[in-house]
Design an enzyme around this catalytic site. Structure first.
Site, PDB file in Angstrom:
ATOM      1  N   LYS A   5      12.059   2.157   6.350  1.00 35.61           N
ATOM      2  CA  LYS A   5      11.485   1.231   7.351  1.00 35.61           C
ATOM      3  C   LYS A   5      12.461   0.067   7.598  1.00 35.61           C
ATOM      4  O   LYS A   5      12.612  -0.395   8.735  1.00 35.61           O
ATOM      5  CB  LYS A   5      10.127   0.695   6.875  1.00 35.61           C
ATOM      6  CG  LYS A   5       9.016   1.732   6.803  1.00 35.61           C
ATOM      7  CD  LYS A   5       8.631   2.302   8.166  1.00 35.61           C
ATOM      8  CE  LYS A   5       7.902   1.329   9.050  1.00 35.61           C
ATOM      9  NZ  LYS A   5       7.447   1.984  10.316  1.00 35.61           N
ATOM     10  N   TYR A  20      10.532   4.852   0.950  1.00 37.06           N
ATOM     11  CA  TYR A  20       9.745   4.545   2.163  1.00 37.06           C
ATOM     12  C   TYR A  20      10.169   3.197   2.754  1.00 37.06           C
ATOM     13  O   TYR A  20      10.528   3.097   3.926  1.00 37.06           O
ATOM     14  CB  TYR A  20       8.241   4.528   1.845  1.00 37.06           C
ATOM     15  CG  TYR A  20       7.431   3.795   2.895  1.00 37.06           C
ATOM     16  CD1 TYR A  20       7.255   4.325   4.167  1.00 37.06           C
ATOM     17  CD2 TYR A  20       6.867   2.537   2.627  1.00 37.06           C
ATOM     18  CE1 TYR A  20       6.543   3.637   5.153  1.00 37.06           C
ATOM     19  CE2 TYR A  20       6.153   1.844   3.594  1.00 37.06           C
ATOM     20  CZ  TYR A  20       5.993   2.401   4.852  1.00 37.06           C
ATOM     21  OH  TYR A  20       5.286   1.718   5.827  1.00 37.06           O
ATOM     22  N   THR A  48       6.666  -3.116   8.357  1.00 35.61           N
ATOM     23  CA  THR A  48       5.821  -3.389   7.198  1.00 35.61           C
ATOM     24  C   THR A  48       6.367  -4.548   6.360  1.00 35.61           C
ATOM     25  O   THR A  48       7.586  -4.778   6.327  1.00 35.61           O
ATOM     26  CB  THR A  48       5.734  -2.123   6.316  1.00 35.61           C
ATOM     27  OG1 THR A  48       5.186  -2.466   5.049  1.00 35.61           O
ATOM     28  CG2 THR A  48       7.117  -1.504   6.072  1.00 35.61           C
TER      29      THR A  48
HETATM   30  P1  NAD Z   1      -0.200   7.397   9.014  1.00 37.44           P
HETATM   31  O1  NAD Z   1       0.573   8.163   8.019  1.00 37.44           O
HETATM   32  O2  NAD Z   1      -1.680   7.356   8.929  1.00 37.44           O
HETATM   33  O3  NAD Z   1       0.164   7.899  10.489  1.00 37.44           O
HETATM   34  C1  NAD Z   1       1.468   8.263  10.863  1.00 37.44           C
HETATM   35  C2  NAD Z   1       1.358   9.186  12.069  1.00 37.44           C
HETATM   36  O4  NAD Z   1       2.684   9.501  12.500  1.00 37.44           O
HETATM   37  C3  NAD Z   1       0.660  10.520  11.761  1.00 37.44           C
HETATM   38  O5  NAD Z   1      -0.303  10.800  12.740  1.00 37.44           O
HETATM   39  C4  NAD Z   1       1.795  11.546  11.793  1.00 37.44           C
HETATM   40  O6  NAD Z   1       1.378  12.837  12.241  1.00 37.44           O
HETATM   41  C5  NAD Z   1       2.745  10.895  12.791  1.00 37.44           C
HETATM   42  N1  NAD Z   1       4.129  11.354  12.608  1.00 37.44           N
HETATM   43  C6  NAD Z   1       4.800  11.512  11.434  1.00 37.44           C
HETATM   44  N2  NAD Z   1       6.049  11.965  11.679  1.00 37.44           N
HETATM   45  C7  NAD Z   1       6.160  12.076  13.027  1.00 37.44           C
HETATM   46  C8  NAD Z   1       7.221  12.470  13.893  1.00 37.44           C
HETATM   47  N3  NAD Z   1       8.405  12.854  13.408  1.00 37.44           N
HETATM   48  N4  NAD Z   1       7.008  12.449  15.231  1.00 37.44           N
HETATM   49  C9  NAD Z   1       5.798  12.077  15.744  1.00 37.44           C
HETATM   50  N5  NAD Z   1       4.754  11.710  14.971  1.00 37.44           N
HETATM   51  C10 NAD Z   1       4.942  11.702  13.624  1.00 37.44           C
HETATM   52  O7  NAD Z   1       0.417   5.930   8.970  1.00 37.44           O
HETATM   53  P2  NAD Z   1      -0.279   4.514   9.291  1.00 37.44           P
HETATM   54  O8  NAD Z   1      -0.821   3.956   8.044  1.00 37.44           O
HETATM   55  O9  NAD Z   1      -1.133   4.655  10.494  1.00 37.44           O
HETATM   56  O10 NAD Z   1       1.022   3.672   9.653  1.00 37.44           O
HETATM   57  C11 NAD Z   1       1.483   3.591  11.007  1.00 37.44           C
HETATM   58  C12 NAD Z   1       2.722   2.715  11.055  1.00 37.44           C
HETATM   59  O11 NAD Z   1       2.403   1.404  10.576  1.00 37.44           O
HETATM   60  C13 NAD Z   1       3.863   3.211  10.167  1.00 37.44           C
HETATM   61  O12 NAD Z   1       5.065   3.002  10.858  1.00 37.44           O
HETATM   62  C14 NAD Z   1       3.789   2.336   8.929  1.00 37.44           C
HETATM   63  O13 NAD Z   1       5.059   2.178   8.359  1.00 37.44           O
HETATM   64  C15 NAD Z   1       3.273   1.039   9.520  1.00 37.44           C
HETATM   65  N6  NAD Z   1       2.478   0.181   8.623  1.00 37.44           N
HETATM   66  C16 NAD Z   1       1.402   0.683   7.942  1.00 37.44           C
HETATM   67  C17 NAD Z   1       0.616  -0.177   7.171  1.00 37.44           C
HETATM   68  C18 NAD Z   1      -0.586   0.324   6.413  1.00 37.44           C
HETATM   69  O14 NAD Z   1      -1.167  -0.433   5.637  1.00 37.44           O
HETATM   70  N7  NAD Z   1      -1.049   1.548   6.613  1.00 37.44           N
HETATM   71  C19 NAD Z   1       0.942  -1.544   7.089  1.00 37.44           C
HETATM   72  C20 NAD Z   1       2.068  -2.015   7.792  1.00 37.44           C
HETATM   73  C21 NAD Z   1       2.809  -1.149   8.571  1.00 37.44           C
HETATM   74  O1  DAU Z   2       2.106  -3.245   2.749  1.00 36.13           O
HETATM   75  C1  DAU Z   2       2.082  -2.331   3.796  1.00 36.13           C
HETATM   76  C2  DAU Z   2       2.120  -0.919   3.249  1.00 36.13           C
HETATM   77  O2  DAU Z   2       0.840  -0.660   2.683  1.00 36.13           O
HETATM   78  C3  DAU Z   2       2.457   0.106   4.325  1.00 36.13           C
HETATM   79  O3  DAU Z   2       3.766  -0.126   4.789  1.00 36.13           O
HETATM   80  C4  DAU Z   2       2.347   1.534   3.770  1.00 36.13           C
HETATM   81  O4  DAU Z   2       2.544   2.476   4.805  1.00 36.13           O
HETATM   82  C5  DAU Z   2       0.946   1.705   3.204  1.00 36.13           C
HETATM   83  O5  DAU Z   2       0.829   2.990   2.630  1.00 36.13           O
HETATM   84  C6  DAU Z   2       0.651   0.634   2.157  1.00 36.13           C
HETATM   85  O6  DAU Z   2       1.501   0.813   0.993  1.00 36.13           O
HETATM   86  P1  DAU Z   2       0.939   0.643  -0.513  1.00 36.13           P
HETATM   87  O7  DAU Z   2       1.829   1.375  -1.406  1.00 36.13           O
HETATM   88  O8  DAU Z   2       0.653  -0.774  -0.802  1.00 36.13           O
HETATM   89  O9  DAU Z   2      -0.508   1.383  -0.320  1.00 36.13           O
HETATM   90  P2  DAU Z   2      -1.290   2.410  -1.272  1.00 36.13           P
HETATM   91  O10 DAU Z   2      -2.646   2.565  -0.673  1.00 36.13           O
HETATM   92  O11 DAU Z   2      -0.507   3.626  -1.557  1.00 36.13           O
HETATM   93  O12 DAU Z   2      -1.422   1.595  -2.616  1.00 36.13           O
HETATM   94  C7  DAU Z   2      -2.043   0.314  -2.671  1.00 36.13           C
HETATM   95  C8  DAU Z   2      -1.950  -0.185  -4.094  1.00 36.13           C
HETATM   96  O13 DAU Z   2      -2.795   0.634  -4.916  1.00 36.13           O
HETATM   97  C9  DAU Z   2      -0.556  -0.070  -4.703  1.00 36.13           C
HETATM   98  O14 DAU Z   2      -0.338  -1.181  -5.558  1.00 36.13           O
HETATM   99  C10 DAU Z   2      -0.603   1.212  -5.525  1.00 36.13           C
HETATM  100  C11 DAU Z   2      -2.049   1.281  -5.966  1.00 36.13           C
HETATM  101  N1  DAU Z   2      -2.613   2.646  -6.119  1.00 36.13           N
HETATM  102  C12 DAU Z   2      -2.467   3.530  -5.094  1.00 36.13           C
HETATM  103  C13 DAU Z   2      -2.980   4.807  -5.188  1.00 36.13           C
HETATM  104  C14 DAU Z   2      -2.801   5.802  -4.058  1.00 36.13           C
HETATM  105  C15 DAU Z   2      -3.298   2.982  -7.272  1.00 36.13           C
HETATM  106  O15 DAU Z   2      -3.453   2.166  -8.197  1.00 36.13           O
HETATM  107  N2  DAU Z   2      -3.816   4.257  -7.377  1.00 36.13           N
HETATM  108  C16 DAU Z   2      -3.664   5.189  -6.391  1.00 36.13           C
HETATM  109  O16 DAU Z   2      -4.127   6.345  -6.576  1.00 36.13           O
END
Ligand code: NAD
Ligand code: DAU
Length: 339
Positions: free
Chosen positions: A157, A153, A125
């Site tokens: 990572k 978090y 990330t």
């Molecule tokens: P998510 O929380 O939606 O999914 C995570 C999945 O991992 C879930 O299905 C959960 O059951 C599984 N999991 C958790 N612990 C586990 C374990 N011990 N063993 C096996 N499975 C397990 O997360 P996401 O948003 O899909 O993110 C996926 C990856 O991408 C993460 O590594 C996150 O750091 C990275 N990432 C996310 C974003 C974003 O914007 N969502 C951006 C950049 C990177």
């Molecule tokens: O940048 C990549 C990351 O993006 C990933 O690594 C993380 O797994 C993913 O969860 C995401 O992190 P953020 O913290 O940026 O995402 P989130 O959706 O939690 O929040 C986005 C922005 O919105 C952040 O500035 C916090 C704000 N926020 C979030 C929530 C849940 C609010 O203002 N209100 C809320 O209720």
């Protein structure tokens, strides 16, 4: 080619499974997931009908389970999405983030060393770089930006990223890492900003915006992230990090207002609440390396992607209503009750 996709029942992992089944119909894919609160087998319902896909439930930090699986399946590529992914949860309970995100990554890589693979790919990330000031729009994260994390978090990572690079240097494990900005799209768990706002606005509920809503995120449609990982696992250079993002910066308030406009809901639903502890101000990716080296660039603009995402939530109400009607209600009360 046989690929192990960990975290396959989560948001990006699930989208990646569908992307690969569509774009590499001859590959075999094994989806591994512990099915934590964030994992949802309903996400994989269609994939389960494909003979090239199968699912296995397990913990990436469980060495015995992981070794048994790798010995049996003989994977060519491992793509690790499995993680605890929500910053707010990491502030309340950091420990599980260390176990899954750091220990789990090392167990997976040990299995790769023991049983042999062509590529281990770590899905990381942009949060490992910390944040950028709001008044310096000229600054972006490059692959050379120092690691400087803010939350438990992002620290977990970053710890995993360092281990991945160490396994490359020490043991010669063929690894790659992608560091992506904020994703949005189908199957996004409704604790995250965009699906939270869509689901609550549809119910005419208050919309919690942290602090002043001026924090900036760099949004990328999830399918573009999947395409980037596809390019990196096939053509990326071993031991390299690739930043992934599409120059789509928006303040949180802009994002919330865009969704309200699309849904025809009033801005009076917006409620400013106490800020997140250590809240990162701005993320912004410089994707030059992946663009020039691998020819990747995003294909979905934010204006198009957010409409598609809203449409998906409108046409898949059962998927997210099943989530918000369950344990999630207690989570919302605990996280936002006194805010
Ligand atoms: P998510 O929380 O939606 O999914 C995570 C999945 O991992 C879930 O299905 C959960 O059951 C599984 N999991 C958790 N612990 C586990 C374990 N011990 N063993 C096996 N499975 C397990 O997360 P996401 O948003 O899909 O993110 C996926 C990856 O991408 C993460 O590594 C996150 O750091 C990275 N990432 C996310 C974003 C974003 O914007 N969502 C951006 C950049 C990177
Ligand atoms: O940048 C990549 C990351 O993006 C990933 O690594 C993380 O797994 C993913 O969860 C995401 O992190 P953020 O913290 O940026 O995402 P989130 O959706 O939690 O929040 C986005 C922005 O919105 C952040 O500035 C916090 C704000 N926020 C979030 C929530 C849940 C609010 O203002 N209100 C809320 O209720």
């Amino acid at each position: 080619m046989k690929i192990c996709v960990t975290g396959a029942a989560g948001f990006i992992g699930g989208n990646f499974v569908y992307y690969m089944l569509e774009n590499h119909p001859d590959y075999d894919i094994v989806g591994l997931d512990l099915l934590t609160y964030a994992g949802n087998l309903e996400t994989l319902e269609e994939a389960m009908k494909n003979p090239h896909f199968k699912f296995t439930k397990g913990d990436i930090a469980d060495r015995e389970y992981v070794y048994d699986l790798f010995e049996k399946e003989k994977f060519d590529i491992v793509v690790n999405f499995a993680a605890e992914s929500h910053v707010d949860r990491s502030i309340v309970n950091p420990e599980i983030f260390l176990k899954t995100n750091i220990l789990g990554t090392s167990v997976l890589m040990d299995a790769c060393r023991k049983y042999g693979i062509q590529r281990y790919h770590q899905v990381s990330t942009d949060e490992v770089y910390g944040d950028l000031p709001l008044d310096r729009p000229d600054l972006f994260f490059t692959e050379e930006t120092p690691i400087h994390t803010s939350s438990p978090y992002s620290s977990s990572k970053a710890g995993a990223d360092l281990l991945v690079l160490a396994y490359h240097r020490t043991y010669g494990l063929p690894v790659t890492i992608t560091r992506c900005s904020n994703n949005y799209g189908p199957y996004h768990f409704p604790e995250k900003l965009i699906p939270l706002i869509i689901s609550r606005a549809l119910a005419d509920e208050s919309l919690p915006v942290y602090g002043t809503g001026e924090n900036v995120r760099d949004w990328l449609y999830v399918k573009d992230h999947c395409a980037a990982i596809d390019k990196v696992i096939h053509n990326g250079r071993e031991g390299e990090v690739y930043n992934v993002g599409g120059h789509n910066e928006r303040t949180n308030l802009q994002v919330v207002k865009t969704i309200l406009k699309e849904l025809g809901k009033p801005e009076s639903l917006i409620t400013f609440v106490t800020d997140r502890k250590g809240h990162d101000r701005r993320y912004a990716i410089d994707p030059t390396k992946i663009e020039t080296e691998l020819g990747w660039s995003p294909t979905t603009t934010f204006d198009v992607g957010i409409k598609q995402t809203i449409d998906w939530y409108l046409t898949h109400k059962q998927w997210w209503q099943n989530i918000i009607n369950g344990d999630y209600q207690n989570y919302y009360e605990k996280m936002y009750g006194n805010r």
